[in-house]
Design a protein around this motif. Structure first.
Motif, PDB file in Angstrom:
ATOM      1  N   PRO A  71     -60.176  29.462  -2.881  1.00 51.04           N
ATOM      2  CA  PRO A  71     -61.288  28.500  -2.902  1.00 51.04           C
ATOM      3  C   PRO A  71     -60.919  27.160  -3.554  1.00 51.04           C
ATOM      4  N   LEU A  72     -60.106  27.198  -4.598  1.00 56.03           N
ATOM      5  CA  LEU A  72     -59.674  25.943  -5.236  1.00 56.03           C
ATOM      6  C   LEU A  72     -58.854  25.101  -4.263  1.00 56.03           C
ATOM      7  N   ALA A  73     -57.947  25.752  -3.535  1.00 56.87           N
ATOM      8  CA  ALA A  73     -57.111  25.024  -2.577  1.00 56.87           C
ATOM      9  C   ALA A  73     -57.957  24.427  -1.456  1.00 56.87           C
ATOM     10  N   ALA A  83     -56.382  31.519 -13.052  1.00 59.31           N
ATOM     11  CA  ALA A  83     -57.362  32.369 -12.366  1.00 59.31           C
ATOM     12  C   ALA A  83     -56.928  32.518 -10.906  1.00 59.31           C
ATOM     13  N   PRO A  84     -55.887  33.306 -10.658  1.00 58.87           N
ATOM     14  CA  PRO A  84     -55.351  33.402  -9.293  1.00 58.87           C
ATOM     15  C   PRO A  84     -56.359  33.909  -8.265  1.00 58.87           C
ATOM     16  N   GLU A  85     -57.383  34.621  -8.706  1.00 57.46           N
ATOM     17  CA  GLU A  85     -58.412  35.094  -7.769  1.00 57.46           C
ATOM     18  C   GLU A  85     -59.218  33.934  -7.180  1.00 57.46           C
ATOM     19  N   LEU A  86     -59.151  32.767  -7.817  1.00 58.91           N
ATOM     20  CA  LEU A  86     -59.852  31.580  -7.322  1.00 58.91           C
ATOM     21  C   LEU A  86     -58.932  30.599  -6.603  1.00 58.91           C
ATOM     22  N   SER A 121     -67.099  31.133  -9.903  1.00 57.16           N
ATOM     23  CA  SER A 121     -67.163  31.924  -8.671  1.00 57.16           C
ATOM     24  C   SER A 121     -66.368  31.174  -7.618  1.00 57.16           C
ATOM     25  N   ALA A 122     -66.171  31.801  -6.488  1.00 56.12           N
ATOM     26  CA  ALA A 122     -65.452  31.141  -5.401  1.00 56.12           C
ATOM     27  C   ALA A 122     -66.181  29.879  -4.964  1.00 56.12           C
ATOM     28  N   ALA A 130     -48.288  22.208  -7.034  1.00 50.66           N
ATOM     29  CA  ALA A 130     -48.986  23.071  -6.077  1.00 50.66           C
ATOM     30  C   ALA A 130     -48.021  24.070  -5.439  1.00 50.66           C
ATOM     31  N   LEU A 131     -46.814  23.639  -5.135  1.00 50.21           N
ATOM     32  CA  LEU A 131     -45.827  24.557  -4.558  1.00 50.21           C
ATOM     33  C   LEU A 131     -45.436  25.653  -5.541  1.00 50.21           C
ATOM     34  N   LEU A 132     -45.475  25.342  -6.827  1.00 56.70           N
ATOM     35  CA  LEU A 132     -45.135  26.338  -7.847  1.00 56.70           C
ATOM     36  C   LEU A 132     -46.255  27.364  -8.061  1.00 56.70           C
ATOM     37  N   VAL A 133     -47.480  26.990  -7.755  1.00 56.10           N
ATOM     38  CA  VAL A 133     -48.628  27.853  -8.035  1.00 56.10           C
ATOM     39  C   VAL A 133     -49.156  28.565  -6.796  1.00 56.10           C
ATOM     40  N   PHE A 134     -49.299  27.841  -5.714  1.00 50.85           N
ATOM     41  CA  PHE A 134     -49.901  28.412  -4.510  1.00 50.85           C
ATOM     42  C   PHE A 134     -48.838  29.052  -3.624  1.00 50.85           C
TER      43      PHE A 134
END
Length: 185
Positions: A26-28, A20-23, A72-73, A145-149
């Motif tokens: 907020p997840l980070a 869910a890249p749109e989140l 949601s965010a 985290a480096l691979l995703v964010f």
């Protein structure tokens, strides 16, 4: 190290951020804040005041369930925060004690269990914060985290890795350099 806890929180939410890249933002934010938050008890009773290794499980599961049922965010950030804070508190039992020189193994107190009203003993799998194995763990946990964010999160991770490695190189010397600062203990 605080950075290890942050990277653990980010690794925990990385699969969700990937799906869910749109989140991801907020997840980070939630994971970073939750990875740091328990250590805000340093001026109080460290690893007791804001650390909830047992009592934190239910709120973490509840926040994750809420985010899953109503994504949601806000709910994603809250779930990441509470889960990362719980993971931080629970994983402190895997290291040494909270004293300034935990390699001396002077205490059998790792983190306080509010449910049972007693201290959990240190397992010392990571001998102390900033130990070489802590630096290896921090680096390993940073990879997902480096691979995703990307963007500011990647920059923060790389900066945190640099701080972690320098801290690990200097950790045992720091106690000697700050010996006159008794207020830190």
């Amino acid at each position: 190290m605080a950075t290890t806890h942050v990277f653990a929180g980010l690794a925990l939410v990385a699969p969700v951020a990937y799906l869910a890249p749109e989140l991801s933002g907020p997840l980070a934010v939630g994971a970073i804040a939750g990875g740091i938050a328990p250590d805000l008890d340093l001026p109080f009773s460290h690893r007791r005041t804001f650390h909830f290794p047992v009592a934190g499980v239910a709120p973490a599961l509840g926040a994750v369930a809420l985010a899953a049922l109503s994504p949601s965010a806000v709910t994603a950030s809250l779930a990441a925060f509470v889960a990362a804070a719980w993971l931080h508190a629970a994983s402190d039992a895997l290291g040494g004690g909270p004293e300034m020189d935990p390699w001396q193994n002077r205490t059998e107190r790792a983190v306080y269990d509010h449910v049972r009203g007693r201290w959990i003993r240190p397992r010392r799998w990571i001998r102390y914060d900033g130990a070489p194995e802590d630096a290896v763990l921090a680096t390993t946990l940073a990879v997902p985290a480096l691979l995703v964010f990307d963007g500011w999160v990647s920059a923060a991770i790389l900066g945190g890795l640099a701080v972690s490695l320098v801290y690990a190189l200097l950790r045992r010397r720091l106690i000697h350099w700050t010996a006159e600062w008794e207020w830190l203990e």
